[in-house]
Design a protein around this motif. Structure first.
Motif, PDB file in Angstrom:
ATOM      1  N   SER A 112      -2.000   1.190  -4.459  1.00  0.00           N
ATOM      2  CA  SER A 112      -1.573   0.141  -3.846  1.00  0.00           C
ATOM      3  C   SER A 112      -0.858  -0.906  -5.271  1.00  0.00           C
ATOM      4  CB  SER A 112      -2.465  -0.796  -3.185  1.00  0.00           C
ATOM      5  OG  SER A 112      -3.631  -1.130  -4.223  1.00  0.00           O
TER       6      SER A 112
ATOM      7  N   ASN B 262       0.126   4.317  -0.649  1.00  0.00           N
ATOM      8  CA  ASN B 262      -0.650   5.323   0.395  1.00  0.00           C
ATOM      9  C   ASN B 262      -1.945   4.890   0.398  1.00  0.00           C
ATOM     10  OD1 ASN B 262      -1.690   6.701  -2.092  1.00  0.00           O
ATOM     11  ND2 ASN B 262       0.023   7.867  -2.287  1.00  0.00           N
ATOM     12  N   LYS B 263      -2.850   5.750   1.021  1.00  0.00           N
ATOM     13  CA  LYS B 263      -4.275   5.340   0.992  1.00  0.00           C
ATOM     14  C   LYS B 263      -4.776   5.354  -0.387  1.00  0.00           C
ATOM     15  CE  LYS B 263      -5.175   6.848   5.837  1.00  0.00           C
ATOM     16  NZ  LYS B 263      -5.897   7.244   6.859  1.00  0.00           N
ATOM     17  N   LYS B 264      -4.258   6.061  -1.636  1.00  0.00           N
ATOM     18  CA  LYS B 264      -5.189   6.132  -2.747  1.00  0.00           C
ATOM     19  C   LYS B 264      -4.316   4.899  -3.578  1.00  0.00           C
ATOM     20  CE  LYS B 264      -6.093   9.670  -6.068  1.00  0.00           C
ATOM     21  NZ  LYS B 264      -6.034  11.055  -6.424  1.00  0.00           N
TER      22      LYS B 264
ATOM     23  N   GLU C 256       0.932  -1.149  -0.022  1.00  0.00           N
ATOM     24  CA  GLU C 256      -0.059  -0.021  -0.024  1.00  0.00           C
ATOM     25  C   GLU C 256       0.977   1.202   0.054  1.00  0.00           C
ATOM     26  OE1 GLU C 256      -2.627  -0.035   3.146  1.00  0.00           O
ATOM     27  OE2 GLU C 256      -3.939  -1.596   2.012  1.00  0.00           O
TER      28      GLU C 256
ATOM     29  N   ASN D 195     -13.104   7.461  -1.220  1.00  0.00           N
ATOM     30  CA  ASN D 195     -13.083   6.463  -0.110  1.00  0.00           C
ATOM     31  C   ASN D 195     -14.129   5.203  -0.587  1.00  0.00           C
ATOM     32  OD1 ASN D 195     -11.677   7.728   1.716  1.00  0.00           O
ATOM     33  ND2 ASN D 195     -13.231   8.942   2.648  1.00  0.00           N
TER      34      ASN D 195
END
Length: 146
Positions: free
Chosen positions: A12, A8-10, A6, A57
């Motif tokens: 992978s 970052n959160k955006k 991952e 999200n």
């Protein structure tokens, strides 16, 4: 066998080796013909390189590139998207096809699926139910598009 990063959160990235141990074995016998034999067959291993992006999200867009390890199978590409509704209902759709294959062996598919992933407070244990339906895409008018 695989690994997932991952970034970052955006974003992978993943690498997966499917069917690493790829032999299946079975026995066959016909008592009325006094026949018995054992067989084995290998399942083609596939190396998958994948990337996913979450523009927000509730939406995930993914791309898989399956590299064939054997000469008698083709590389394959798949693109898909899923969207979460009501924090537990996740419909998804994707398209896939063989690459570098003759037209009659491109094996184009459209997949439709539905995931249900209810949340149980802040528990680290969860349950997910997934259903998918896959059908062969045969619309020859769009053969150059897919």
């Amino acid at each position: 066998f695989g690994a997932l990063w991952e970034i970052n959160k955006k974003y992978s990235f993943a690498v997966v080796w499917k069917d690493l141990l790829d032999n299946i074995y079975w026995s066959s016998e016909a008592l009325d013909q006094n026949y018995s034999n054992s067989y084995s067959e290998d399942i083609p291993s596939m190396l998958t390189v994948a990337a996913a992006m979450k523009p927000n999200n509730t939406t995930t867009i993914g791309v898989d590139y399956n590299v064939s390890i054997r000469e008698d199978t083709y590389d394959r590409v798949a693109i898909g998207v899923e969207k979460e509704f009501f924090r537990f209902l996740i419909p998804r759709m994707g398209i896939s096809k063989n690459l570098f294959a003759p037209v009659d062996e491109q094996n184009r598919h459209i997949s439709l699926g539905l995931g249900i992933e209810p949340e149980f407070a802040q528990s680290s244990i969860g349950v997910a139910f997934n259903f998918a339906y896959q059908f062969i895409y045969i619309d020859l008018q769009l053969k150059n598009f897919l």
